[in-house]
Design an enzyme around this catalytic site. Sequence first.
Site, PDB file in Angstrom:
ATOM      1  CE1 TYR A 293      13.274 -19.243  -4.457  1.00  7.79           C
ATOM      2  CE2 TYR A 293      14.781 -17.714  -3.402  1.00  7.79           C
ATOM      3  CZ  TYR A 293      14.171 -18.950  -3.452  1.00  7.79           C
ATOM      4  OH  TYR A 293      14.467 -19.869  -2.487  1.00  7.79           O
TER       5      TYR A 293
ATOM      6  CG  HIS B 113      16.699 -24.071  -5.326  1.00  4.82           C
ATOM      7  ND1 HIS B 113      16.295 -22.906  -5.922  1.00  4.82           N
ATOM      8  CD2 HIS B 113      15.961 -24.158  -4.193  1.00  4.82           C
ATOM      9  CE1 HIS B 113      15.374 -22.313  -5.177  1.00  4.82           C
ATOM     10  NE2 HIS B 113      15.152 -23.065  -4.127  1.00  4.82           N
TER      11      HIS B 113
ATOM     12  CG  MET C 157      11.304  -5.801   6.431  1.00  6.09           C
ATOM     13  SD  MET C 157      11.214  -4.567   5.118  1.00  6.09           S
ATOM     14  CE  MET C 157      12.879  -4.162   4.904  1.00  6.09           C
TER      15      MET C 157
ATOM     16  CE  LYS D  30      18.208 -20.733  -1.808  1.00  5.05           C
ATOM     17  NZ  LYS D  30      17.396 -19.539  -2.080  1.00  5.05           N
TER      18      LYS D  30
ATOM     19  CG  PHE E 284       8.902  -7.592   0.424  1.00  7.45           C
ATOM     20  CD1 PHE E 284      10.127  -8.056   0.907  1.00  7.45           C
ATOM     21  CD2 PHE E 284       8.524  -7.987  -0.847  1.00  7.45           C
ATOM     22  CE1 PHE E 284      10.938  -8.892   0.146  1.00  7.45           C
ATOM     23  CE2 PHE E 284       9.325  -8.808  -1.622  1.00  7.45           C
ATOM     24  CZ  PHE E 284      10.535  -9.273  -1.115  1.00  7.45           C
TER      25      PHE E 284
ATOM     26  CG  ASP F 219      18.179 -17.197   0.188  1.00 11.15           C
ATOM     27  OD1 ASP F 219      19.160 -17.955   0.201  1.00 11.15           O
ATOM     28  OD2 ASP F 219      17.074 -17.518  -0.294  1.00 11.15           O
TER      29      ASP F 219
HETATM   30  P1  A2P Z   1       4.949  -9.823   4.805  1.00 14.93           P
HETATM   31  O1  A2P Z   1       5.962  -9.803   3.705  1.00 14.93           O
HETATM   32  O2  A2P Z   1       3.659  -9.188   4.444  1.00 14.93           O
HETATM   33  O3  A2P Z   1       5.490  -9.333   6.125  1.00 14.93           O
HETATM   34  P2  A2P Z   1       8.868 -16.992   5.828  1.00 14.93           P
HETATM   35  O4  A2P Z   1       9.887 -16.013   6.278  1.00 14.93           O
HETATM   36  O5  A2P Z   1       8.669 -18.181   6.719  1.00 14.93           O
HETATM   37  O6  A2P Z   1       9.086 -17.402   4.395  1.00 14.93           O
HETATM   38  O7  A2P Z   1       7.435 -16.266   5.891  1.00 14.93           O
HETATM   39  C1  A2P Z   1       7.148 -15.149   5.096  1.00 14.93           C
HETATM   40  C2  A2P Z   1       5.704 -14.747   5.346  1.00 14.93           C
HETATM   41  O8  A2P Z   1       5.561 -14.328   6.716  1.00 14.93           O
HETATM   42  C3  A2P Z   1       5.319 -13.568   4.503  1.00 14.93           C
HETATM   43  O9  A2P Z   1       3.957 -13.768   4.157  1.00 14.93           O
HETATM   44  C4  A2P Z   1       5.455 -12.360   5.413  1.00 14.93           C
HETATM   45  O10 A2P Z   1       4.535 -11.381   5.059  1.00 14.93           O
HETATM   46  C5  A2P Z   1       5.124 -12.964   6.749  1.00 14.93           C
HETATM   47  N1  A2P Z   1       5.861 -12.322   7.856  1.00 14.93           N
HETATM   48  C6  A2P Z   1       7.170 -11.946   7.879  1.00 14.93           C
HETATM   49  N2  A2P Z   1       7.503 -11.401   9.068  1.00 14.93           N
HETATM   50  C7  A2P Z   1       6.374 -11.438   9.813  1.00 14.93           C
HETATM   51  C8  A2P Z   1       6.061 -11.021  11.129  1.00 14.93           C
HETATM   52  N3  A2P Z   1       6.974 -10.464  11.920  1.00 14.93           N
HETATM   53  N4  A2P Z   1       4.780 -11.208  11.569  1.00 14.93           N
HETATM   54  C9  A2P Z   1       3.843 -11.762  10.783  1.00 14.93           C
HETATM   55  N5  A2P Z   1       4.073 -12.182   9.529  1.00 14.93           N
HETATM   56  C10 A2P Z   1       5.325 -12.027   9.039  1.00 14.93           C
END
Ligand code: A2P
Length: 329
Positions: free
Chosen positions: A56, A119, A270, A86, A265, A51
């Site tokens: 962005y 969007h 992930m 979007k 990331f 996405d």
């Molecule tokens: P990071 O990229 O350091 O993992 P959303 O998906 O609701 O937009 O949230 C994204 C945020 O949640 C990012 O700050 C990401 O940080 C964090 N995040 C993504 N996966 C996890 C996870 N499994 N546990 C904790 N934080 C996560």
Amino acid sequence: MGSIPETILVSSDKTIPLLGFGTAEYPFGASSETMKDSILHAIKLGYRHFDTAALYQSEPLLGEAISDAIQLGLVKSRDELFITSKLWCSDAHHDCVLPALHKTLKNLKLDYLDLYLVHWPVSVKPGEYELPVKQKDLVPFDLKSVWEAMEECQKLGLTKSIGVSNFSIKKLENLLATAKIPPAVNQVEMNPLWQQKKLRDFCEKKGIHITVYSPLGAKGTLWGTNLVLDCKVLKEIADAKGKTIAQVCLRWAHEQEASVLVKSFNEERMKENLDIFEWKLSQDDLQKINQIPQRKGFPGLEFISDEGPYKSLEELWDEEIDLSLEYFT
Ligand code: A2P
């Protein structure tokens, strides 16, 4: 880990993978190399739905990652991927839509998108791609003429499906009243703290698929909140199941029959975020989640102006925001 399940989009009869990878990193445009490597790694792990958005600044990096993935043989062709982008508010004018999609495709080095979304139900004067938008640039949003241009994009084969994002029930009703091609998707904020039950029921009746953004609350972004990942009820459920709060949030959204976009990331997270398909929340878990007090993470105050077109949060979200909560402090 098996492959990610898919569902059919009623409006276009195409399939959409039920878990996708978000590329909105705030502030936009901050970390180019990390993002491309993360996307490539995500493809290696099995993510197929990506996405992005004109806003962005991640389209060119996603495009490079896709080219590299094909070259490296991670996927045979672009057709194995599902790519959403979007239309930003400054292009939400009838004559700007087609050029905006051409620019998006050029950024992505693709011939077509799988899904192109409006969007926001908001227009600003052409030219700027920024959030917050400048309130002095807000102009009336002509849904009918913007949607006609979106329909043209699908007819030209430049996108397989079209849809919207951040639309309330009332705005969807207005759209359905004149649309020749109904929206395939409404992409909205949704998580255990903002469950969107009424909107989900409406969309199900109308054959509009819900895609979830901010399933974890989008911590650290302009539109994010820490409240989701800090929620005690979710922590108790997660601990009892030997899962993480993030997995409980993603599984909950999956059980609402939505597709879910999650952004991480970090390689471990992930992988963790993919592990949501082979276990379930119990009735007891679901009941506890249903009782969590509701509060929208991103009310979109930047789209409200005394001069209009939206003069209040109620006009932007219609009856779907609880105005007894103080969003202006
Ligand atoms: P990071 O990229 O350091 O993992 P959303 O998906 O609701 O937009 O949230 C994204 C945020 O949640 C990012 O700050 C990401 O940080 C964090 N995040 C993504 N996966 C996890 C996870 N499994 N546990 C904790 N934080 C996560």
